[in-house]
Design a protein around this motif. Structure first.
Motif, PDB file in Angstrom:
ATOM      1  N   LYS A  45       0.832  -1.204   0.000  1.00 35.96           N
ATOM      2  CA  LYS A  45       0.000   0.000   0.000  1.00 35.96           C
ATOM      3  C   LYS A  45       0.864   1.252   0.000  1.00 35.96           C
ATOM      4  O   LYS A  45       0.584   2.214  -0.710  1.00 35.96           O
ATOM      5  CB  LYS A  45      -0.920   0.008   1.224  1.00 35.96           C
ATOM      6  CG  LYS A  45      -2.025  -1.008   1.164  1.00 35.96           C
ATOM      7  CD  LYS A  45      -2.867  -0.953   2.422  1.00 35.96           C
ATOM      8  CE  LYS A  45      -3.918  -2.024   2.423  1.00 35.96           C
ATOM      9  NZ  LYS A  45      -4.701  -2.011   3.671  1.00 35.96           N
ATOM     10  N   LYS A  47       3.909   1.472  -1.089  1.00 35.88           N
ATOM     11  CA  LYS A  47       4.591   1.527  -2.379  1.00 35.88           C
ATOM     12  C   LYS A  47       3.673   2.107  -3.456  1.00 35.88           C
ATOM     13  O   LYS A  47       4.086   2.943  -4.258  1.00 35.88           O
ATOM     14  CB  LYS A  47       5.029   0.112  -2.753  1.00 35.88           C
ATOM     15  CG  LYS A  47       6.081   0.019  -3.789  1.00 35.88           C
ATOM     16  CD  LYS A  47       6.573  -1.425  -3.828  1.00 35.88           C
ATOM     17  CE  LYS A  47       7.101  -1.786  -5.167  1.00 35.88           C
ATOM     18  NZ  LYS A  47       7.523  -3.180  -5.237  1.00 35.88           N
ATOM     19  N   ALA A  48       2.403   1.694  -3.444  1.00 37.94           N
ATOM     20  CA  ALA A  48       1.441   2.209  -4.415  1.00 37.94           C
ATOM     21  C   ALA A  48       1.178   3.689  -4.185  1.00 37.94           C
ATOM     22  O   ALA A  48       1.091   4.476  -5.138  1.00 37.94           O
ATOM     23  CB  ALA A  48       0.136   1.424  -4.325  1.00 37.94           C
ATOM     24  N   ALA A  49       1.075   4.089  -2.930  1.00 41.66           N
ATOM     25  CA  ALA A  49       0.849   5.503  -2.628  1.00 41.66           C
ATOM     26  C   ALA A  49       2.038   6.354  -3.050  1.00 41.66           C
ATOM     27  O   ALA A  49       1.872   7.461  -3.575  1.00 41.66           O
ATOM     28  CB  ALA A  49       0.582   5.675  -1.140  1.00 41.66           C
ATOM     29  N   ARG A  51       4.103   5.625  -5.488  1.00 35.47           N
ATOM     30  CA  ARG A  51       4.110   5.662  -6.948  1.00 35.47           C
ATOM     31  C   ARG A  51       3.118   6.712  -7.456  1.00 35.47           C
ATOM     32  O   ARG A  51       3.422   7.471  -8.373  1.00 35.47           O
ATOM     33  CB  ARG A  51       3.754   4.285  -7.510  1.00 35.47           C
ATOM     34  CG  ARG A  51       3.794   4.243  -9.031  1.00 35.47           C
ATOM     35  CD  ARG A  51       3.495   2.863  -9.572  1.00 35.47           C
ATOM     36  NE  ARG A  51       4.566   1.946  -9.156  1.00 35.47           N
ATOM     37  CZ  ARG A  51       4.354   0.740  -8.651  1.00 35.47           C
ATOM     38  NH1 ARG A  51       3.145   0.299  -8.478  1.00 35.47           N
ATOM     39  NH2 ARG A  51       5.373  -0.025  -8.316  1.00 35.47           N
ATOM     40  N   ILE A  52       1.941   6.766  -6.858  1.00 37.84           N
ATOM     41  CA  ILE A  52       0.939   7.760  -7.262  1.00 37.84           C
ATOM     42  C   ILE A  52       1.450   9.164  -6.971  1.00 37.84           C
ATOM     43  O   ILE A  52       1.277  10.086  -7.781  1.00 37.84           O
ATOM     44  CB  ILE A  52      -0.394   7.490  -6.546  1.00 37.84           C
ATOM     45  CG1 ILE A  52      -1.008   6.201  -7.084  1.00 37.84           C
ATOM     46  CG2 ILE A  52      -1.361   8.644  -6.715  1.00 37.84           C
ATOM     47  CD1 ILE A  52      -2.201   5.716  -6.292  1.00 37.84           C
ATOM     48  N   GLY A  53       2.108   9.336  -5.830  1.00 34.88           N
ATOM     49  CA  GLY A  53       2.661  10.646  -5.490  1.00 34.88           C
ATOM     50  C   GLY A  53       3.709  11.100  -6.479  1.00 34.88           C
ATOM     51  O   GLY A  53       3.744  12.267  -6.884  1.00 34.88           O
ATOM     52  N   GLN A  55       3.945  10.158  -9.612  1.00 33.62           N
ATOM     53  CA  GLN A  55       3.263  10.474 -10.868  1.00 33.62           C
ATOM     54  C   GLN A  55       2.649  11.871 -10.821  1.00 33.62           C
ATOM     55  O   GLN A  55       2.718  12.621 -11.794  1.00 33.62           O
ATOM     56  CB  GLN A  55       2.184   9.435 -11.166  1.00 33.62           C
ATOM     57  CG  GLN A  55       2.733   8.090 -11.562  1.00 33.62           C
ATOM     58  CD  GLN A  55       1.647   7.030 -11.680  1.00 33.62           C
ATOM     59  OE1 GLN A  55       0.509   7.252 -11.289  1.00 33.62           O
ATOM     60  NE2 GLN A  55       2.008   5.873 -12.214  1.00 33.62           N
ATOM     61  N   LYS A  56       2.056  12.236  -9.684  1.00 33.80           N
ATOM     62  CA  LYS A  56       1.465  13.566  -9.541  1.00 33.80           C
ATOM     63  C   LYS A  56       2.526  14.652  -9.600  1.00 33.80           C
ATOM     64  O   LYS A  56       2.327  15.698 -10.221  1.00 33.80           O
ATOM     65  CB  LYS A  56       0.689  13.666  -8.226  1.00 33.80           C
ATOM     66  CG  LYS A  56      -0.609  12.913  -8.235  1.00 33.80           C
ATOM     67  CD  LYS A  56      -1.343  13.097  -6.919  1.00 33.80           C
ATOM     68  CE  LYS A  56      -2.661  12.355  -6.923  1.00 33.80           C
ATOM     69  NZ  LYS A  56      -3.392  12.560  -5.665  1.00 33.80           N
ATOM     70  N   SER A  59       3.696  14.980 -13.295  1.00 33.69           N
ATOM     71  CA  SER A  59       2.736  15.671 -14.162  1.00 33.69           C
ATOM     72  C   SER A  59       2.645  17.145 -13.791  1.00 33.69           C
ATOM     73  O   SER A  59       2.560  18.009 -14.670  1.00 33.69           O
ATOM     74  CB  SER A  59       1.365  15.014 -14.076  1.00 33.69           C
ATOM     75  OG  SER A  59       0.802  15.185 -12.785  1.00 33.69           O
TER      76      SER A  59
END
Length: 79
Positions: A45, A47-49, A51-53, A55-56, A59
């Motif tokens: 969890k 690690k996924a958070a 990764r999303i951070g 990506q944000k 961008s």
């Protein structure tokens, strides 16, 4: 009262605060043996958070750079 409280040397000595524990209690070293049991789900969890951070951030940074380039072009073309 001063005799009841641990002294500075007792708290921050070679053994630290953990040295003041009773033998009947479990120390942090003892509980660390089962540390990985059930922790795999939490790590994925996190690690996924992360990764999303990332990506944000990527961008947002690319949008910011594009906006700065656009502003620079507008100023250069108006002269």
């Amino acid at each position: 009262m001063a005799s009841e409280a641990p002294s500075w040397a007792d708290q921050w000595g070679a053994e630290g605060i953990g040295a003041m524990e009773d033998d009947g209690t479990r120390s942090q070293k003892d509980t660390g043996k089962n540390k990985n049991s059930g922790a795999g789900g939490g790590f994925t969890k996190v690690k996924a958070a992360a990764r999303i951070g990332v990506q944000k951030i990527k961008s947002g940074a690319s949008i910011c750079v594009a906006w700065i380039k656009n502003q620079f072009k507008r100023k250069r073309s108006s002269k």
